[in-house]
Design a protein around this motif. Structure first.
Motif, PDB file in Angstrom:
ATOM      1  N   UNK A 338      14.622  22.559 -17.771  1.00 24.61           N
ATOM      2  CA  UNK A 338      14.330  21.078 -18.206  1.00 24.61           C
ATOM      3  C   UNK A 338      15.295  21.045 -19.530  1.00 24.61           C
ATOM      4  N   UNK A 339      15.006  22.171 -20.290  1.00 24.52           N
ATOM      5  CA  UNK A 339      15.407  22.049 -21.606  1.00 24.52           C
ATOM      6  C   UNK A 339      17.047  22.326 -21.469  1.00 24.52           C
ATOM      7  N   UNK A 340      17.497  23.268 -20.414  1.00 24.73           N
ATOM      8  CA  UNK A 340      18.879  23.471 -20.303  1.00 24.73           C
ATOM      9  C   UNK A 340      19.562  22.097 -19.829  1.00 24.73           C
ATOM     10  N   UNK A 341      18.793  21.471 -18.842  1.00 21.82           N
ATOM     11  CA  UNK A 341      19.469  19.976 -18.372  1.00 21.82           C
ATOM     12  C   UNK A 341      19.599  19.153 -19.426  1.00 21.82           C
ATOM     13  N   UNK A 342      18.719  19.299 -20.363  1.00 17.86           N
ATOM     14  CA  UNK A 342      18.602  18.331 -21.717  1.00 17.86           C
ATOM     15  C   UNK A 342      19.796  18.469 -22.386  1.00 17.86           C
ATOM     16  N   UNK A 343      20.278  19.854 -22.708  1.00 21.51           N
ATOM     17  CA  UNK A 343      21.398  19.961 -23.569  1.00 21.51           C
ATOM     18  C   UNK A 343      22.564  19.897 -22.760  1.00 21.51           C
ATOM     19  N   UNK A 344      22.715  19.951 -21.477  1.00 18.62           N
ATOM     20  CA  UNK A 344      23.992  20.186 -20.820  1.00 18.62           C
ATOM     21  C   UNK A 344      23.445  19.666 -19.290  1.00 18.62           C
ATOM     22  N   UNK A 345      23.587  18.600 -18.755  1.00 21.75           N
ATOM     23  CA  UNK A 345      23.101  17.831 -17.358  1.00 21.75           C
ATOM     24  C   UNK A 345      23.650  18.936 -16.321  1.00 21.75           C
ATOM     25  N   UNK A 346      24.612  19.448 -16.413  1.00 20.65           N
ATOM     26  CA  UNK A 346      25.095  20.238 -15.329  1.00 20.65           C
ATOM     27  C   UNK A 346      24.814  21.584 -15.338  1.00 20.65           C
ATOM     28  N   UNK A 347      23.740  22.134 -16.178  1.00 17.53           N
ATOM     29  CA  UNK A 347      23.515  23.485 -16.281  1.00 17.53           C
ATOM     30  C   UNK A 347      22.354  23.884 -15.541  1.00 17.53           C
ATOM     31  N   UNK A 348      22.565  24.798 -14.721  1.00 24.50           N
ATOM     32  CA  UNK A 348      21.489  25.150 -13.547  1.00 24.50           C
ATOM     33  C   UNK A 348      21.228  26.600 -13.824  1.00 24.50           C
ATOM     34  N   UNK A 349      19.877  26.868 -14.492  1.00 22.30           N
ATOM     35  CA  UNK A 349      19.374  28.225 -14.768  1.00 22.30           C
ATOM     36  C   UNK A 349      17.892  28.418 -14.026  1.00 22.30           C
ATOM     37  N   UNK A 350      17.530  27.773 -13.083  1.00 22.24           N
ATOM     38  CA  UNK A 350      16.420  27.886 -12.344  1.00 22.24           C
ATOM     39  C   UNK A 350      16.115  29.133 -11.923  1.00 22.24           C
ATOM     40  N   UNK A 351      17.245  29.577 -11.118  1.00 18.97           N
ATOM     41  CA  UNK A 351      17.041  31.066 -10.423  1.00 18.97           C
ATOM     42  C   UNK A 351      16.825  32.048 -11.434  1.00 18.97           C
ATOM     43  N   UNK A 352      17.752  32.210 -12.599  1.00 20.79           N
ATOM     44  CA  UNK A 352      17.956  33.327 -13.387  1.00 20.79           C
ATOM     45  C   UNK A 352      16.272  33.273 -14.098  1.00 20.79           C
ATOM     46  N   UNK A 353      16.087  32.128 -14.500  1.00 22.38           N
ATOM     47  CA  UNK A 353      14.597  31.904 -15.236  1.00 22.38           C
ATOM     48  C   UNK A 353      13.461  32.226 -14.208  1.00 22.38           C
ATOM     49  N   UNK A 354      13.586  32.075 -13.063  1.00 19.01           N
ATOM     50  CA  UNK A 354      12.473  32.216 -11.956  1.00 19.01           C
ATOM     51  C   UNK A 354      12.611  33.926 -11.858  1.00 19.01           C
ATOM     52  N   UNK A 355      13.539  34.455 -12.083  1.00 19.55           N
ATOM     53  CA  UNK A 355      13.617  36.064 -11.942  1.00 19.55           C
ATOM     54  C   UNK A 355      12.889  36.532 -13.249  1.00 19.55           C
ATOM     55  N   UNK A 356      13.236  36.013 -14.338  1.00 21.00           N
ATOM     56  CA  UNK A 356      12.627  36.561 -15.511  1.00 21.00           C
ATOM     57  C   UNK A 356      11.020  36.257 -15.500  1.00 21.00           C
ATOM     58  N   UNK A 357      10.646  35.164 -14.982  1.00 22.34           N
ATOM     59  CA  UNK A 357       9.496  34.668 -14.932  1.00 22.34           C
ATOM     60  C   UNK A 357       8.449  35.230 -14.209  1.00 22.34           C
ATOM     61  N   UNK A 358       8.892  35.735 -12.745  1.00 19.93           N
ATOM     62  CA  UNK A 358       8.181  36.779 -12.117  1.00 19.93           C
ATOM     63  C   UNK A 358       8.064  38.201 -12.660  1.00 19.93           C
ATOM     64  N   UNK A 359       9.320  38.421 -13.321  1.00 16.85           N
ATOM     65  CA  UNK A 359       9.030  39.795 -13.928  1.00 16.85           C
ATOM     66  C   UNK A 359       7.613  39.942 -14.998  1.00 16.85           C
ATOM     67  N   UNK A 360       7.869  38.698 -15.724  1.00 12.81           N
ATOM     68  CA  UNK A 360       6.887  38.531 -16.880  1.00 12.81           C
ATOM     69  C   UNK A 360       5.423  38.493 -16.254  1.00 12.81           C
ATOM     70  N   UNK A 361       5.075  38.255 -14.932  1.00 19.08           N
ATOM     71  CA  UNK A 361       3.920  38.026 -14.352  1.00 19.08           C
ATOM     72  C   UNK A 361       3.283  39.641 -14.037  1.00 19.08           C
TER      73      UNK A 361
END
Length: 380
Positions: A338-361
């Protein structure tokens, strides 16, 4: 009638404060939709356990003797005696998690580890503020951004502040959409937040998906034995998901089991929210340290990503992905997107962020086990 008047007259100002806290948690759950499955039962339970002569906790009645209360019984059976509720919840969480984005880009494991910095920063801060080592370690685990892990560690270490720790952990998990953007912006520039990352996942075979939870469980069993129960049940839930032959059981774990355990856990934790033990200056300290831990977690992941970028000439990492390394799954990865798209509406980071998120679990549970081992060995 005299009994009603006696009940009203016996209400303390601390109990009135707890009614307010309970109503606040219910309001956050309903009006703001912040983790409603957790905050609503916790809020309602906080009211229940603070009603005078409440039948949900053990009490002695004249002519009857001691009567067991359901919430106190649940707390003793499901948390105090066995830690069953938080551990069983991890089966459902594991069944929800897709480790594909992490396995296709293993570097994301590093962000999960880096985002645990807040745990150790919070332990140090709690120690400096006068908490003994067991309580300081338990408070520090709020930085894991993982409610069940926080409950388990504080219970194993016999912390006096399990109620405040649980409330802080779950409340700040619910407030990730508010806390994380603030922390991210403290240590990044707009240019860094606009970095685009191409997502080119490698193919993850079914054999790898099945082998992963088994391998992780074995490795963690040697590295951090105290966290095997949490990691093992998390990985077992994921194995149910990935094996391909237990579709109905996977659906049950993700929905019915996870929802039921979450509901019971929220009500059960409210036993630790009785006014006499909860309304004091130490509770405020716990809440403050927990908030600082969440901020340090986020900043630790972001700063680690910026450090890696120093050695990457091209295709740099968007530092916000590091913030998703905390265990608050899947809220943190959504916040980053959400923050990435707020700064740049075309920026898609969800899959990279999801990878980091599950590693955090995974990293948060391992960190909890390591803290238990370190504290118990130090105090021997």
């Amino acid at each position: 009638m005299n009994f009603i008047i006696e009940g009203i007259m016996s209400v303390t100002w601390q109990q009135i404060v707890m009614y307010g806290i309970g109503i606040l948690l219910i309001w956050l759950a309903i009006a703001k939709e912040y983790e409603p499955s957790l905050l609503l039962p916790m809020g309602f339970g906080a009211i229940l356990v603070n009603l005078p002569f409440s039948g949900v906790i053990n009490q002695t009645l004249e002519g009857v003797g001691e009567v067991n209360g359901i919430i106190q019984w649940l707390f003793h059976t499901g948390i105090e005696a066995s830690e069953a509720l938080p551990i069983l919840l991890f089966i459902g969480i594991g069944a929800m998690i897709d480790f594909g984005p992490l396995l296709s880009k293993p570097i994301m494991f590093l962000f999960g580890a880096a985002a645990q910095f807040g745990i150790f920063g919070a332990i140090l801060l709690a120690t400096l503020l006068g908490f003994d080592l067991k309580d300081a370690a338990s408070i520090g685990i709020i930085g894991a951004a993982d409610g069940p892990t926080s409950i388990l560690v504080s219970q194993i270490l016999h912390s006096k502040y399990i109620g405040a720790i649980a409330v802080a952990a779950y409340s700040y998990m619910a407030l990730v959409p508010i806390v994380q953007p603030f922390a991210i912006k403290l240590v990044t520039t707009k240019k860094e937040r606009c970095i685009r990352m191409a997502y080119k996942p490698s193919q993850v075979s079914r054999s790898m998906r099945i082998a992963f939870p088994i391998i992780v469980t074995i490795i963690v069993g040697f590295i951090a034995p105290s966290s095997v129960s949490l990691v093992g049940f998390l990985m077992f839930g994921n194995l149910i998901r990935e094996c391909g032959v237990l579709g109905t059981m996977s659906d049950t774990a993700q929905n019915s089991l996870a929802n039921l355990i979450t509901l019971l856990l929220g009500l059960t934790i409210s036993f630790s929210m009785q006014a006499a033990a909860f309304v004091n200056i130490d509770t405020l300290k716990v809440m403050l340290i927990g908030l600082i831990a969440f901020v340090l977690d986020t900043m630790g992941g972001v700063l680690f990503a910026k450090f890696i970028n120093l050695f990457i000439p091209h295709n740099k990492i968007n530092p916000m992905v590091g913030a998703a390394g905390i265990s608050a799954f899947p809220m943190s990865s959504r916040v980053v997107q959400k923050l990435a798209m707020k700064e740049d509406p075309g920026n898609v980071l969800i899959m990279q962020a999801a990878g980091a998120n599950v590693s955090g679990q995974i990293a948060s549970v391992i960190a909890g086990g390591l803290v238990i081992n370190l504290v118990t060995n130090y105090l021997k």
